[in-house]
Design a protein around this motif. Structure first.
Motif, PDB file in Angstrom:
ATOM      1  N   GLY A 168       0.948  -1.150   0.169  1.00 55.90           N
ATOM      2  CA  GLY A 168      -0.062  -0.032   0.113  1.00 55.90           C
ATOM      3  C   GLY A 168       0.831   1.428   0.017  1.00 55.90           C
ATOM      4  N   SER A 169       0.216   2.313   0.626  1.00 61.84           N
ATOM      5  CA  SER A 169       0.886   3.719   0.614  1.00 61.84           C
ATOM      6  C   SER A 169       0.624   4.478   1.558  1.00 61.84           C
ATOM      7  CB  SER A 169       0.590   4.450  -0.959  1.00 61.84           C
ATOM      8  OG  SER A 169      -0.598   4.714  -0.985  1.00 61.84           O
ATOM      9  N   VAL A 170       1.188   5.384   2.019  1.00 59.80           N
ATOM     10  CA  VAL A 170       1.067   6.260   3.142  1.00 59.80           C
ATOM     11  C   VAL A 170       1.484   7.570   3.025  1.00 59.80           C
ATOM     12  CG1 VAL A 170       1.193   4.406   4.957  1.00 59.80           C
ATOM     13  CG2 VAL A 170       3.352   5.594   4.306  1.00 59.80           C
ATOM     14  N   PHE A 208      -2.459   6.475   2.132  1.00 62.32           N
ATOM     15  CA  PHE A 208      -2.583   7.363   0.935  1.00 62.32           C
ATOM     16  C   PHE A 208      -3.617   6.910   0.055  1.00 62.32           C
ATOM     17  CE2 PHE A 208      -1.115   8.602  -3.373  1.00 62.32           C
ATOM     18  CZ  PHE A 208      -1.747   9.848  -3.434  1.00 62.32           C
ATOM     19  N   THR A 209      -3.387   5.795  -0.688  1.00 54.12           N
ATOM     20  CA  THR A 209      -4.537   5.049  -1.502  1.00 54.12           C
ATOM     21  C   THR A 209      -5.081   4.013  -0.764  1.00 54.12           C
ATOM     22  OG1 THR A 209      -2.833   3.892  -2.646  1.00 54.12           O
ATOM     23  CG2 THR A 209      -3.683   6.025  -3.600  1.00 54.12           C
ATOM     24  N   THR A 210      -4.329   2.892  -0.490  1.00 57.24           N
ATOM     25  CA  THR A 210      -4.668   1.813   0.113  1.00 57.24           C
ATOM     26  C   THR A 210      -3.477   1.080   1.245  1.00 57.24           C
ATOM     27  OG1 THR A 210      -5.916  -0.321  -0.460  1.00 57.24           O
ATOM     28  CG2 THR A 210      -3.987   0.224  -1.556  1.00 57.24           C
ATOM     29  N   ALA A 211      -4.005   0.176   1.924  1.00 57.92           N
ATOM     30  CA  ALA A 211      -3.292  -0.739   2.648  1.00 57.92           C
ATOM     31  C   ALA A 211      -3.986  -1.990   2.750  1.00 57.92           C
ATOM     32  CB  ALA A 211      -2.842  -0.215   4.045  1.00 57.92           C
ATOM     33  N   GLU A 212      -3.454  -3.046   1.884  1.00 61.11           N
ATOM     34  CA  GLU A 212      -3.889  -4.270   2.044  1.00 61.11           C
ATOM     35  C   GLU A 212      -3.037  -5.129   2.871  1.00 61.11           C
ATOM     36  OE1 GLU A 212      -3.443  -5.276  -2.296  1.00 61.11           O
ATOM     37  OE2 GLU A 212      -4.720  -3.430  -2.756  1.00 61.11           O
TER      38      GLU A 212
END
Length: 146
Positions: free
Chosen positions: A44-46, A109-113
């Protein structure tokens, strides 16, 4: 070194924009009453992060960095008992990486899977270790329910 085996349960979560990663995972663990949870994988992103760096000691815990920019999560590992012990590696827009002990402030940011595991026959706690000066993992077999 002692090794203990256990059965495994697996949970899959997807966190969305603006959620704080660490507190969201801790809330999930508490809600599900998980006793020996750990991270299997995460992508994912942060947009920000607060990390303790590797040169911190029990006497010098102020080796902390705070970053506020977009990062890809390239690794997230650790245990999620009440005193979570997670390490993260983040890559910036140039592909440069930074990593350390997660203190929090990991805003998605967008997702964390995230794929979590739970060792269903074990219980994770932390106790102060006089050798390291930090609360360290204690692994115990769960007591049989009668």
């Amino acid at each position: 070194m002692a090794a203990t085996s256990s059965s495994l349960s697996v949970f899959a979560l997807r966190l969305g924009p603006g959620q704080e990663l660490l507190s969201s995972l801790q809330a999930f663990v508490e809600e599900k009453q998980l006793k020996a949870p750990f991270i299997i994988t995460c992508v994912g992103s942060v947009t920000k992060a607060t990390l303790r760096l590797a040169n911190a000691t029990a006497d010098n815990t102020n080796q902390v960095i705070q970053r506020q920019e977009r990062f890809e999560i390239v690794s997230l590992v650790g245990t999620l008992n009440p005193e979570a012990h997670l390490h993260i590696c983040l890559a910036d827009k140039e592909g440069r990486t930074i990593g350390g002990h997660v203190l929090g402030d990991l805003e998605v940011f967008t997702t964390a899977e995230v794929i979590l595991g739970e060792a269903t026959d074990l219980n994770f706690t932390r106790e102060m270790d006089s050798r390291t000066g930090f609360p360290e993992l204690v692994i115990q077999k769960r007591q049989e329910q009668t």
